[in-house]
Design a protein around this motif. Structure first.
Motif, short mmCIF file in Angstrom:
data_model
loop_
_atom_site.label_atom_id
_atom_site.label_comp_id
_atom_site.label_asym_id
_atom_site.label_seq_id
_atom_site.Cartn_x
_atom_site.Cartn_y
_atom_site.Cartn_z
N LYS A 3 -15.52 69.49 30.43
CA LYS A 3 -15.05 68.49 31.37
C LYS A 3 -13.47 68.83 31.40
CE LYS A 3 -16.72 64.98 33.47
NZ LYS A 3 -16.79 63.40 33.28
N LYS A 4 -12.93 68.57 32.62
CA LYS A 4 -11.48 68.76 32.65
C LYS A 4 -10.79 67.25 32.77
CE LYS A 4 -10.89 73.43 34.23
NZ LYS A 4 -10.19 74.27 34.94
N THR A 5 -9.49 67.17 32.40
CA THR A 5 -8.90 65.84 32.36
C THR A 5 -7.71 66.01 33.21
OG1 THR A 5 -9.86 65.45 30.20
CG2 THR A 5 -8.03 64.01 31.01
N ALA A 6 -7.43 65.04 34.10
CA ALA A 6 -6.16 65.05 34.79
C ALA A 6 -5.30 63.66 34.35
CB ALA A 6 -6.28 64.74 36.19
N LEU A 7 -4.20 63.89 34.06
CA LEU A 7 -3.23 62.75 33.75
C LEU A 7 -2.49 62.13 35.03
CD1 LEU A 7 -1.08 62.03 30.79
CD2 LEU A 7 -0.26 61.52 33.01
N ILE A 8 -2.57 61.14 35.35
CA ILE A 8 -1.94 60.78 36.84
C ILE A 8 -0.87 59.56 36.57
CG2 ILE A 8 -2.16 59.77 39.12
CD1 ILE A 8 -5.26 60.74 38.86
N THR A 9 0.11 59.56 36.78
CA THR A 9 1.14 58.44 36.65
C THR A 9 1.35 57.75 37.94
OG1 THR A 9 3.42 59.70 37.28
CG2 THR A 9 2.66 59.95 34.95
N GLY A 10 1.46 56.46 38.01
CA GLY A 10 1.71 55.63 39.11
C GLY A 10 0.28 55.75 39.86
N ALA A 11 -0.72 55.27 38.87
CA ALA A 11 -2.18 55.54 39.28
C ALA A 11 -2.46 54.05 39.96
CB ALA A 11 -2.99 55.94 38.13
N THR A 12 -2.02 53.11 39.95
CA THR A 12 -2.22 51.73 40.15
C THR A 12 -2.53 51.47 41.88
OG1 THR A 12 -0.42 50.83 39.62
CG2 THR A 12 -2.11 50.59 38.04
N SER A 13 -1.74 52.10 42.59
CA SER A 13 -1.68 52.04 43.93
C SER A 13 -1.17 53.21 44.74
CB SER A 13 -0.52 50.85 44.25
OG SER A 13 0.65 51.19 44.17
N GLY A 14 -1.07 53.09 45.98
CA GLY A 14 -0.78 54.17 46.91
C GLY A 14 -1.29 55.38 46.53
N LEU A 15 -0.39 56.43 46.56
CA LEU A 15 -0.88 57.91 46.57
C LEU A 15 -1.51 58.34 45.06
CD1 LEU A 15 2.31 59.75 47.86
CD2 LEU A 15 0.13 59.62 49.03
N GLY A 16 -0.97 57.44 44.07
CA GLY A 16 -1.57 57.75 42.74
C GLY A 16 -3.01 57.27 42.87
N TYR A 17 -3.22 56.21 43.36
CA TYR A 17 -4.65 55.33 43.33
C TYR A 17 -5.72 56.48 44.01
CZ TYR A 17 -8.61 52.64 43.76
OH TYR A 17 -10.05 52.12 43.97
N GLU A 18 -4.94 57.18 45.35
CA GLU A 18 -5.71 58.01 46.05
C GLU A 18 -6.16 59.38 45.25
OE1 GLU A 18 -7.21 57.36 48.81
OE2 GLU A 18 -6.25 55.38 49.03
N PHE A 19 -5.17 59.62 44.54
CA PHE A 19 -5.45 60.94 43.79
C PHE A 19 -6.48 60.48 42.40
CE2 PHE A 19 -0.93 62.23 44.68
CZ PHE A 19 -1.48 63.17 45.38
N VAL A 20 -6.58 59.35 42.08
CA VAL A 20 -7.58 58.92 41.01
C VAL A 20 -8.97 59.10 41.65
CG1 VAL A 20 -8.61 56.82 39.81
CG2 VAL A 20 -6.00 57.14 39.77
N LYS A 21 -9.07 58.85 42.75
CA LYS A 21 -10.31 58.69 43.60
C LYS A 21 -10.91 60.13 43.79
CE LYS A 21 -9.17 55.42 46.81
NZ LYS A 21 -9.28 54.77 48.20
N LEU A 22 -9.85 61.12 44.36
CA LEU A 22 -10.00 62.36 44.42
C LEU A 22 -10.53 63.37 43.16
CD1 LEU A 22 -7.15 63.02 46.70
CD2 LEU A 22 -9.68 63.28 47.72
N PHE A 23 -9.95 62.87 42.02
CA PHE A 23 -10.25 63.62 40.80
C PHE A 23 -11.56 63.10 40.30
CE2 PHE A 23 -5.61 64.67 40.62
CZ PHE A 23 -5.74 66.02 40.16
N ALA A 24 -11.64 61.65 40.37
CA ALA A 24 -12.89 61.41 39.89
C ALA A 24 -14.10 61.76 40.76
CB ALA A 24 -12.91 59.78 39.97
N ASN A 25 -14.14 61.83 41.97
CA ASN A 25 -14.90 62.46 42.87
C ASN A 25 -15.48 63.90 42.43
OD1 ASN A 25 -16.49 61.80 44.92
ND2 ASN A 25 -15.42 63.13 46.37
N ASP A 26 -14.25 64.31 41.76
CA ASP A 26 -14.75 66.08 41.64
C ASP A 26 -15.12 66.07 39.98
OD1 ASP A 26 -14.33 67.11 44.16
OD2 ASP A 26 -12.38 67.90 43.54
N GLY A 27 -15.40 64.87 39.34
CA GLY A 27 -15.77 64.90 38.00
C GLY A 27 -14.67 64.94 36.83
N TYR A 28 -13.44 64.80 37.28
CA TYR A 28 -12.40 65.05 36.09
C TYR A 28 -12.41 63.79 35.38
CZ TYR A 28 -10.31 69.04 37.97
OH TYR A 28 -9.94 70.36 38.54
N ASP A 29 -12.32 63.89 34.03
CA ASP A 29 -11.88 62.62 33.22
C ASP A 29 -10.44 62.33 33.48
OD1 ASP A 29 -14.23 62.36 32.08
OD2 ASP A 29 -13.88 63.34 30.30
N LEU A 30 -9.90 61.10 33.13
CA LEU A 30 -8.81 60.56 33.79
C LEU A 30 -7.72 59.97 32.61
CD1 LEU A 30 -10.11 59.21 37.14
CD2 LEU A 30 -8.67 61.14 37.05
#
Ligand SMILES: NC(=O)c1ccc[n+]([C@@H]2O[C@H](COP(=O)([O-])OP(=O)(O)OC[C@H]3O[C@@H](n4cnc5c(N)ncnc54)[C@H](OP(=O)(O)O)[C@@H]3O)[C@@H](O)[C@H]2O)c1
Length: 255
Positions: A3-30
């Motif tokens: 499994k691959k892992t992505a670290l996202i800063t500013g994950a609680t809103s806006g673009l960061g939260y959209e990135f969270v959904k995209l990575f999770a959808n592709d199966g990345y741990d976060l």
């Protein structure tokens, strides 16, 4: 496959939260970083298909980026993708805006981004694998009167990203600078630019993040989402800097 892992800063809103959904959808741990711990927990609990680690941290404080790296190391998490997204802007005359807020902006938008890139890049180099997405802005391409420090921080992010990408040519590590124009997130309210001309045609955060995600995965060096933003960036590149600054000042003004 591991499994691959992505670290996202500013994950609680806006673009960061959209990135969270995209990575999770592709199966990345976060690994998600932001200040709002309650929101981080809500997000963690809403994703059942992937492991989510949350780190509540104010990245505008010196030393915070190092603490994030140390926590990730202590938990034995390998970061495959680093998304340096946390950032904010402020509108107003340079001399009238609070100096401490402007210094915090510099620390968050450039200092923390630089440190996180530095620490995690060393780890990526050991494995000769990894991707970094630095969220810059169309603001990176010209001086920005009335948002002078913000535009300068984004010029730094773009320059650093392009330089690193060249240093890393011949490796399997990529650095992508995403340069959005006005986008519908909390940024407008925080920066006090919601009523400015630049926000009259703001893009949706979902579209910007989706296109930025594709650019990251394709290893693009610089990506500007949206036709109008691309045209604006092209114009700024060929305009005398003094004229580009006048245009930026005009669009920072209220509608
Ligand atoms: N929206 C636009 O028009 C636009 C255009 C070009 C570029 N950008 C860039 O896009 C990036 C994301 O912004 P956004 O538009 O998605 O705005 P946003 O909705 O305000 O999101 C900002 C994120 O950063 C986090 N954050 C803010 N200060 C922080 C701090 N001191 N330490 C840690 N995290 C912090 C916030 O979470 P907490 O409050 O929980 O800390 C939030 O998750 C920024 O770098 C911004 O400059 C935005």
């Amino acid at each position: 496959m591991n499994k691959k892992t992505a670290l996202i800063t500013g994950a609680t809103s806006g673009l960061g939260y959209e990135f969270v959904k995209l990575f999770a959808n592709d199966g990345y741990d976060l690994v998600l970083v932001a200040r709002n711990n309650i929101r981080l927990s809500e997000i963690k609990n809403s994703f059942k298909n992937v492991n989510v680690t949350t780190i509540a941290k104010d990245l505008s404080i010196e030393g915070a980026a190092r603490e994030v790296f140390e926590q990730v190391e202590q938990e034995g998490i390998l970061i495959d993708i680093l998304v340096n997204n946390a950032g904010f802007g402020l509108k107003g005359s340079f001399d009238k805006l609070d100096i401490q807020k402007q210094l915090s902006m510099i620390q968050l938008n450039t200092g923390a981004l630089t440190e996180l890139t530095y620490y995690f890049l060393q780890k990526m180099k050991q494995r000769n694998s990894g991707r970094i997405l630095n969220v810059a802005s169309t603001a990176a391409f010209q001086p920005g009167p009335l948002m002078a420090v913000y535009f300068a921080t984004k010029a730094y992010v773009l320059s650093l990203s392009e330089a690193l990408m060249e240093e890393l040519s011949g490796t399997s590590i990529t650095v992508t600078a995403l340069c959005p124009g006005a986008t519908k997130t909390n940024f407008g309210a925080v920066a006090n630019v919601e009523n400015s001309k630049m926000f009259s045609q703001a893009m949706s955060a979902e579209v910007v993040a989706k296109q930025g995600y594709a650019a990251l995965m394709n290893g693009k060096r610089v990506f500007v989402p949206g036709g109008a933003n691309k045209a604006g960036v092209l114009g700024a590149k060929f305009m005398p800097r003094r004229l580009a600054a006048k245009v930026a000042k005009y669009v920072a003004g209220d509608k």
